[in-house]
Design an enzyme around this catalytic site. Sequence first.
Site, PDB file in Angstrom:
ATOM      1  CD  GLU A  40      -2.797  -1.046   2.278  1.00 28.09           C
ATOM      2  OE1 GLU A  40      -3.845  -0.926   2.424  1.00 28.09           O
ATOM      3  OE2 GLU A  40      -2.176  -1.747   3.466  1.00 28.09           O
ATOM      4  CE1 TYR A  41       5.680   5.050   2.991  1.00 25.09           C
ATOM      5  CE2 TYR A  41       7.118   4.029   1.257  1.00 25.09           C
ATOM      6  CZ  TYR A  41       7.043   5.258   2.242  1.00 25.09           C
ATOM      7  OH  TYR A  41       7.799   6.095   2.240  1.00 25.09           O
ATOM      8  CB  SER A  87      34.594  10.806  22.460  1.00 24.88           C
ATOM      9  OG  SER A  87      35.742  11.547  22.877  1.00 24.88           O
ATOM     10  CD  GLU A 121      20.057   7.508  25.325  1.00 24.40           C
ATOM     11  OE1 GLU A 121      20.791   7.625  24.331  1.00 24.40           O
ATOM     12  OE2 GLU A 121      19.929   8.541  25.687  1.00 24.40           O
ATOM     13  CE  LYS A 123      30.192   3.857  23.062  1.00 24.08           C
ATOM     14  NZ  LYS A 123      30.468   3.712  21.979  1.00 24.08           N
ATOM     15  CG  ASP A 125      30.197  -0.911  17.361  1.00 25.36           C
ATOM     16  OD1 ASP A 125      30.594   0.043  16.905  1.00 25.36           O
ATOM     17  OD2 ASP A 125      30.615  -2.114  17.276  1.00 25.36           O
ATOM     18  CE1 TYR A 249      24.373   9.656  20.319  1.00 27.59           C
ATOM     19  CE2 TYR A 249      23.351   7.692  19.134  1.00 27.59           C
ATOM     20  CZ  TYR A 249      24.445   8.745  19.400  1.00 27.59           C
ATOM     21  OH  TYR A 249      25.671   8.317  18.795  1.00 27.59           O
ATOM     22  CE  LYS A 337      32.667   1.172  24.543  1.00 28.77           C
ATOM     23  NZ  LYS A 337      33.824   1.124  24.114  1.00 28.77           N
ATOM     24  CB  CYS A 431      40.994 -28.614  -3.608  1.00 29.79           C
ATOM     25  SG  CYS A 431      39.813 -28.997  -2.494  1.00 29.79           S
ATOM     26  CB  CYS A 434      39.316 -33.111  -4.251  1.00 33.44           C
ATOM     27  SG  CYS A 434      39.174 -31.547  -5.184  1.00 33.44           S
ATOM     28  CB  CYS A 449      37.300 -26.895  -4.364  1.00 36.33           C
ATOM     29  SG  CYS A 449      37.087 -28.536  -4.970  1.00 36.33           S
ATOM     30  CB  CYS A 454      35.721 -31.428  -3.699  1.00 35.00           C
ATOM     31  SG  CYS A 454      36.680 -31.163  -2.279  1.00 35.00           S
TER      32      CYS A 454
HETATM   33  S1  IVH Z   1      25.928  10.244  23.433  1.00 32.16           S
HETATM   34  C1  IVH Z   1      29.121  13.602  24.330  1.00 32.16           C
HETATM   35  N1  IVH Z   1      24.372   8.026  23.248  1.00 32.16           N
HETATM   36  O1  IVH Z   1      29.347   6.754  21.102  1.00 32.16           O
HETATM   37  C2  IVH Z   1      28.687  12.334  23.617  1.00 32.16           C
HETATM   38  N2  IVH Z   1      26.551   8.299  22.037  1.00 32.16           N
HETATM   39  O2  IVH Z   1      32.080   6.856  22.265  1.00 32.16           O
HETATM   40  C3  IVH Z   1      27.169  12.008  23.277  1.00 32.16           C
HETATM   41  N3  IVH Z   1      27.151   6.290  20.626  1.00 32.16           N
HETATM   42  O3  IVH Z   1      30.509   9.314  19.414  1.00 32.16           O
HETATM   43  C4  IVH Z   1      27.221  10.727  22.710  1.00 32.16           C
HETATM   44  N4  IVH Z   1      25.399   5.054  21.012  1.00 32.16           N
HETATM   45  O4  IVH Z   1      28.763   7.795  18.218  1.00 32.16           O
HETATM   46  C5  IVH Z   1      25.666   8.468  22.934  1.00 32.16           C
HETATM   47  N5  IVH Z   1      23.246   6.117  22.945  1.00 32.16           N
HETATM   48  C6  IVH Z   1      24.277   6.908  22.706  1.00 32.16           C
HETATM   49  C7  IVH Z   1      25.165   6.250  21.702  1.00 32.16           C
HETATM   50  C8  IVH Z   1      26.302   7.122  21.345  1.00 32.16           C
HETATM   51  C9  IVH Z   1      26.503   5.188  20.275  1.00 32.16           C
HETATM   52  C10 IVH Z   1      28.258   6.655  20.101  1.00 32.16           C
HETATM   53  C11 IVH Z   1      28.676   8.042  19.609  1.00 32.16           C
HETATM   54  C12 IVH Z   1      29.637   8.773  20.093  1.00 32.16           C
HETATM   55  C13 IVH Z   1      30.630   7.555  20.853  1.00 32.16           C
HETATM   56  C14 IVH Z   1      31.491   7.799  21.926  1.00 32.16           C
END
Ligand code: IVH
Length: 692
Positions: A40-41, A87, A121, A123, A125, A249, A337, A431, A434, A449, A454
């Site tokens: 539909e979209y 960061s 929240e 994190k 990747d 975020y 972490k 290989c 074989c 291979c 094989c």
């Molecule tokens: S807050 C002041 N929230 O992690 C920094 N970062 O190691 C504000 N990242 O560069 C970042 N999930 O790319 C925030 N829920 C989350 C995140 C997040 C992944 C990343 C982000 C940042 C890196 C820092």
Amino acid sequence: MDKPPSIEIAHQRVLELRERIDHHNYLYYALDQPEISDAEYDALFRELRTIEDEYPELITADSPTQRVGTTQITTFASLPHKAPMLSLDNAFGEEELLEWDRKVKRFLHLPMDTAVEYVAELKIDGLSINLTYREGKLESAATRGNGLTGEDVTPNIRAIPAIPLSLRPLKTKRNEDLDLFASDAPSYPVLIEVRGEIFLTHQEFARINSENEERGASTFANCRNAAAGSVRQKDPRITAGRKLDTFLYAVGYCEGWRFQSQYELLQTFKEWGLRTNPNIRLCNDIHECLEFIREWSERKSKLNYDMDGVVVKVNDFALQNELGNVSRSPRWAIAYKYPALQVRTVIEDILIQEGMTGALTPVAVLKPVAVAGVVVSRATLHNEDEIRRKDVRIGDTVIIQRAGEVIPEVVEVVLEERTGGEREFQMPVECPFCGAPVVRPEGEAVTRCPNPDCPEKVRQRLQHFVSRNAMDIEALGGKRLDQLIDAGLIRDEADLYRLRMEDLLPLDRMGEKLASNILNAIEASKKSPLKNFLYALGIRHVGEHTAEVLCEHFGTLDRIALSGEEELSQIHEIGTVIARSVHLFFQDQRNLNRLERMKAAGVNPETESREGRSNILEGKSFVFTGSLEHFTREGAEEIAKRNGGRISGSVSKKTDYVVAGENAGSKLNRAEELGVTVLTEEEFLKMIEWKS
Ligand code: IVH
């Protein structure tokens, strides 16, 4: 569609269609609650495109049809961020997180027994991104770069449907203190930098890699690299073809708006149509954050995207301001972490593994090492180019990582540990199983291979054939199948169905009971559903899902075998690569002979009968938990699916029903917490009018 009678009417319809498309994007991406089907979209989208083709003067830059540009990007210009992209500091282990909480309180001169409110929240990747919206319109998008200046990737980011080109006006009044909500006040900021992460799901990552492999291009080592590579494409159409996704975020620079807290920020994002991660929690104190962290330590492997920790943020922005930054990280946030999924070890040797399609993959034999609680002694090196690129040698000290459920891989060599005694690895020219000369077509990354007989290829194919999601001949799991192959009893799938008691009994450690178990299991597999059989055949690019799609479409194996490449590629979800592969499989006389012999032996895979199917549960989502009386969990899920229901692994507000059996645990509690309807097994069966 008929040509609209006048441009005025066409204009009206265009505006209406854009609004509806935006609305459905919002339901789909921001709220995760779609109300219409993909078809539909697509129809709305097509209609809009048709009218715009007819009246190009009605096209505007923010029309959903204008997301994907056709201009090649020559270089990515640099684009300064209006506020730096910081960061995060890391906390390894619970004690470091508790210490950080104490530091926050010390800095704020709060007594140690006060509770600070935090938002926890995931994190994500992926690749961090900075989106600038001016007057509610997406103006530019930049990568993080060095934190002060990034690369301008706007045309590529515009091509990602999860990122809105315009913010939706807010419905609720907020920020009264700013006087922004006089009746004519705008409902979004004058200028805002929205920060978040661009990522790929595991499925999409696998799809891109297998497509690259098919084209002979090099593959990406992990989801993050693949996401970064996709965002930095020179052709926005390629970016558009990769299903990039996003979670947003944070805010960088902001003019004409004030947020009170991180939690409120996330809610406001959602209302603006900015996609946020649903897995967040407002925590009353650091202990609740620890609970969230512990829960996700279990759940994280079930996500379909990569996360590498939990970010804990002070909720109140007034407190955040007071805390400020130290060098390049804020004091008000920290990244927890999980125990390292990356560790160092030594490569003792490099071996070659052969897959059922003949691909020869170099595998590192490692000095055994524990990675997040699992002892690892092998890691994939992907292919010859990857070994060259990373310059991996036998004897090297390397970093290996285990991401989610994926096989461990070698990330990089620790060059400082080189002694000079390391040996370079050469891909074999024959290989190893074989002796056939291997082939590596010009421009392709994979060495194969080519010998269809094989023995290793056949062994892999047979292992796959009997595996659980294929023909499910459990009695032949593990070493048992090898034993039969080594004894010369089976050379292909069809031989399985000719085995007799007297063939098995002379084998080592084989009694009558075991032998009859094996024969019964093989006999039972003759009646497997067609989709399992099709998957079991090990056709290149035909995974479980594709097998299901083909069976749904054709109904019988003969119909699939007789279909042309063209016909196959017309089917939704079947691309040209799969179509060619399926077609070639059924052109190959050896395959046809095997199928014929299996058929003669009574292998009669059944198309799932339409019986027992309905749409009764259409649109309803189910979570099954605990042990059920009449079915296994998978069985019950299958029944729900057959009746139109959707299955989810975890309970959320969007779950319609939780079906709880004996000893249901946290999912049941969660359902009660969220007020989700809980059904007993009986009530569920009554719902679908099950007659056993
Ligand atoms: S807050 C002041 N929230 O992690 C920094 N970062 O190691 C504000 N990242 O560069 C970042 N999930 O790319 C925030 N829920 C989350 C995140 C997040 C992944 C990343 C982000 C940042 C890196 C820092």
